[in-house]
Write an enzyme that holds these catalytic residues in place. Structure first.
Site, PDB file in Angstrom:
ATOM      1  N   HIS A 139      -2.456  36.634 -40.641  1.00  0.00           N
ATOM      2  CA  HIS A 139      -1.732  35.402 -40.305  1.00  0.00           C
ATOM      3  C   HIS A 139      -0.945  34.908 -41.522  1.00  0.00           C
ATOM      4  O   HIS A 139       0.261  34.625 -41.433  1.00  0.00           O
ATOM      5  CB  HIS A 139      -2.771  34.365 -39.865  1.00  0.00           C
ATOM      6  CG  HIS A 139      -2.230  32.981 -39.632  1.00  0.00           C
ATOM      7  ND1 HIS A 139      -2.171  32.405 -38.386  1.00  0.00           N
ATOM      8  CD2 HIS A 139      -1.762  32.047 -40.501  1.00  0.00           C
ATOM      9  CE1 HIS A 139      -1.672  31.176 -38.492  1.00  0.00           C
ATOM     10  NE2 HIS A 139      -1.427  30.936 -39.771  1.00  0.00           N
ATOM     11  N   GLU A 140      -1.605  34.819 -42.679  1.00  0.00           N
ATOM     12  CA  GLU A 140      -0.933  34.326 -43.885  1.00  0.00           C
ATOM     13  C   GLU A 140       0.103  35.332 -44.399  1.00  0.00           C
ATOM     14  O   GLU A 140       1.145  34.931 -44.931  1.00  0.00           O
ATOM     15  CB  GLU A 140      -1.966  34.023 -44.978  1.00  0.00           C
ATOM     16  CG  GLU A 140      -2.971  32.946 -44.600  1.00  0.00           C
ATOM     17  CD  GLU A 140      -2.322  31.632 -44.180  1.00  0.00           C
ATOM     18  OE1 GLU A 140      -1.252  31.288 -44.728  1.00  0.00           O
ATOM     19  OE2 GLU A 140      -2.883  30.955 -43.305  1.00  0.00           O
ATOM     20  N   HIS A 143       3.190  34.670 -42.521  1.00  0.00           N
ATOM     21  CA  HIS A 143       3.930  33.553 -43.113  1.00  0.00           C
ATOM     22  C   HIS A 143       4.782  34.039 -44.282  1.00  0.00           C
ATOM     23  O   HIS A 143       5.945  33.640 -44.426  1.00  0.00           O
ATOM     24  CB  HIS A 143       2.950  32.491 -43.627  1.00  0.00           C
ATOM     25  CG  HIS A 143       2.471  31.525 -42.581  1.00  0.00           C
ATOM     26  ND1 HIS A 143       3.309  30.893 -41.697  1.00  0.00           N
ATOM     27  CD2 HIS A 143       1.206  31.071 -42.301  1.00  0.00           C
ATOM     28  CE1 HIS A 143       2.602  30.080 -40.919  1.00  0.00           C
ATOM     29  NE2 HIS A 143       1.327  30.187 -41.250  1.00  0.00           N
ATOM     30  N   GLU A 190       2.945  28.259 -36.846  1.00  0.00           N
ATOM     31  CA  GLU A 190       1.570  28.741 -36.765  1.00  0.00           C
ATOM     32  C   GLU A 190       1.384  29.675 -35.573  1.00  0.00           C
ATOM     33  O   GLU A 190       0.597  30.628 -35.629  1.00  0.00           O
ATOM     34  CB  GLU A 190       0.612  27.546 -36.651  1.00  0.00           C
ATOM     35  CG  GLU A 190       0.439  26.753 -37.935  1.00  0.00           C
ATOM     36  CD  GLU A 190      -0.182  27.601 -39.030  1.00  0.00           C
ATOM     37  OE1 GLU A 190      -1.337  28.013 -38.886  1.00  0.00           O
ATOM     38  OE2 GLU A 190       0.520  27.867 -40.024  1.00  0.00           O
TER      39      GLU A 190
END
Length: 376
Positions: A139-140, A143, A190
Site C-alpha cells: 500500500h505504501e 503511494h 487511499e
C-alpha cells in the site's frame, strides 16, 4: 529474498511481477478526479510551489533518523525484505527508506518531497501478521510509485499550520479550504493504495484481515469478513437524507475513508474484470504515461461518479440520481417532440428522427451506460 552477491530482490513466495507498471493501473477513478479538482482550487498552484521550496525535507529526514528505527538488513529485517519484495513486484527501481516509529496506534504513511519515506508505527507492526503487513507495505509502496508523498507532506504541514494560525480569521479560512481539499483527495488516494497493496500481496483475504484488525483490534477470532462487509452495505443504504448529511460531516475531518468502505471497495475491485486483466499481464506501462490524455482520465472519473450515483443505495445519492434521471427524461421528451416537429416539416424524413432517435439511447443504455451517465 535478497541475493547478497547481486543486491537484487525476488519475491519471498511465488507472485506475479508487473514490469514497468504505471500507477494508472491501480489508481481509483475517484482519486484522479479529486486530484484534478484539487489542482483547480484557486491559489493551490501558488501554495504548492511555495511550500515545495520552503518545506524542510532534510529536517524531516533527520527527525526520523534521530528518533525512529531505520529498517534494513540488521534492523527489522523482515520488513526490509517485504519492502524490497514490494518494489520488485511493482518495478520501483529505487527502494524508499523505511522507518519504524514508536506509537501504539496502528498507522503507516509515505511522506517526502524529493524522495519518499515510508513510516510504520510499532502498533501496526505488532497488530498484523506477515501477509497482512505485506499488503500494508505494498500500500505504501503504491503511494510512492504514484507520487502521493508530496501532497501528503504538504497536507501534514498545512494541518499543523492551521492550528498555529487559528486565531487569524482570514488566514485560517484560506488554509482550512486547502486542507479540506487535500483531505478529500487523500481519502480517495487511499483507495488507490489499497489496490496497490493487493497487487503486491496478491492475497485478498490478508488485505481484508488487515482492515478488520485496524477497525477492531487483534481479535480476529471474534470477527468475520462477510459480516464486516455487510456493515459497509448497511452503512451505505441505511437511514434517510439526514443520515446522508451526517456521513459527509463525519468523514470530512478524517484522512482515511472508513475502514468498512475501504474493505468493500477493495473486495469489489478484486472480483472485477479489470483486476483479472492486470493479473493476466494486461496493464498500462509507465512508458505510455506521456501519451495519456488528461481528458480521458477525467472522462473515466466522470463515468465512475455517474455510475456510483446511479447504483448507490444511499438516500442522498438516490435523490441526486432521481433528479438527474428526471431531468434526462424531460430533456428526452422535449427533444423527441422537436425532432418529430422538424422531421414532419421536412416532409417525410421521420425515419431518421423516429425509430432511430428512440433506438439510439436504448442501445447506449445497454452497452454505453457509463458514458451516457457521464455525459449527463
Amino acid at each position: 529474498m535478497t541475493d547478497q552477491a547481486s543486491g537484487t530482490s525476488t519475491p519471498a513466495r511465488s507472485r506475479r511481477r508487473f514490469p514497468g507498471i504505471s500507477s494508472r493501473t491501480y489508481e481509483h477513478p475517484a482519486d484522479r478526479s479529486a486530484l484534478v479538482a484539487l489542482r483547480k482550487l484557486s491559489g493551490f498552484d501558488t501554495v504548492f510551489k511555495t511550500l515545495s521550496g520552503l518545506l524542510p525535507e532534510r529536517s524531516l529526514r533527520l527527525l526520523f533518523l534521530s528518533d525512529s528505527v531505520r529498517v534494513g538488513e540488521t534492523q527489522f529485517p523482515h520488513l526490509h525484505e517485504m519492502l524490497r519484495d514490494a518494489c520488485h513486484i511493482l518495478d520501483l527501481e529505487k527502494v524508499p527508506q523505511m522507518y519504524v516509529q514508536q506509537d501504539p496506534r496502528p498507522n503507516a504513511m509515505c511522506v517526502g518531497l524529493d524522495e519518499p519515506i515510508i513510516v510504520v508505527t510499532t502498533g501496526l507492526v505488532e497488530l498484523l501478521d506477515e501477509e497482512e503487513m505485506r499488503a500494508v507495505v505494498g500500500h505504501e509502496t503504491g503511494h510512492a510509485l504514484s507520487g502521493h508523498s508530496v501532497y501528503r507532506t504538504i497536507l501534514l504541514f498545512l494541518t499543523t499550520l492551521a492550528l498555529k494560525v487559528a486565531w487569524i480569521p482570514l488566514g485560517n479560512v484560506a488554509i482550512t479550504a486547502l486542507v479540506t481539499a487535500l483531505r478529500e483527495w487523500f481519502r480517495k488516494s487511499e483507495l488507490s493504495a489499497d489496490r496497490a497493496g493487493l497487487l503486491v500481496g496478491q492475497d485478498v483475504h490478508a488485505s481484508m484481515r488487515g482492515l478488520m484488525k485496524i477497525a477492531g483490534g487483534n481479535h480476529l477470532h471474534e470477527m468475520n469478513v462477510d459480516a464486516f462487509l455487510a456493515q459497509a452495505e448497511e452503512y451505505e443504504q441505511s437511514g434517510d437524507l439526514r443520515d446522508s448529511v451526517l456521513k459527509i460531516l463525519n468523514v470530512l475531518p478524517r484522512s482515511h475513508p472508513f475502514t468498512t468502505v475501504r474493505a468493500a471497495e477493495l473486495k469489489k475491485w478484486s472480483q472485477s474484470r479489470d483486476f483479472q486483466r492486470i493479473m493476466d499481464g494486461h496493464y498500462p506501462r509507465r512508458e505510455e504515461d506521456k501519451d495519456t490524455s488528461v481528458t480521458d482520465s477525467f472522462r473515466q472519473s466522470a463515468a465512475h461518479y455517474a455510475d456510483a450515483v446511479r447504483t448507490s443505495r444511499d438516500p442522498l445519492f438516490k435523490l441526486v440520481g432521481d433528479i438527474a434521471g428526471g431531468a434526462g427524461d424531460l430533456a428526452g421528451d422535449i427533444g423527441g417532440k422537436l425532432r418529430a416537429t422538424f422531421s414532419g416539416a421536412a416532409g417525410g424524413s421521420g425515419s431518421s428522427g423516429g425509430p432511430g432517435g428512440s433506438g439510439g439511447p436504448g442501445s447506449a443504455g445497454a452497452d454505453g451506460g457509463k458514458d451516457g451517465g457521464a455525459a449527463r
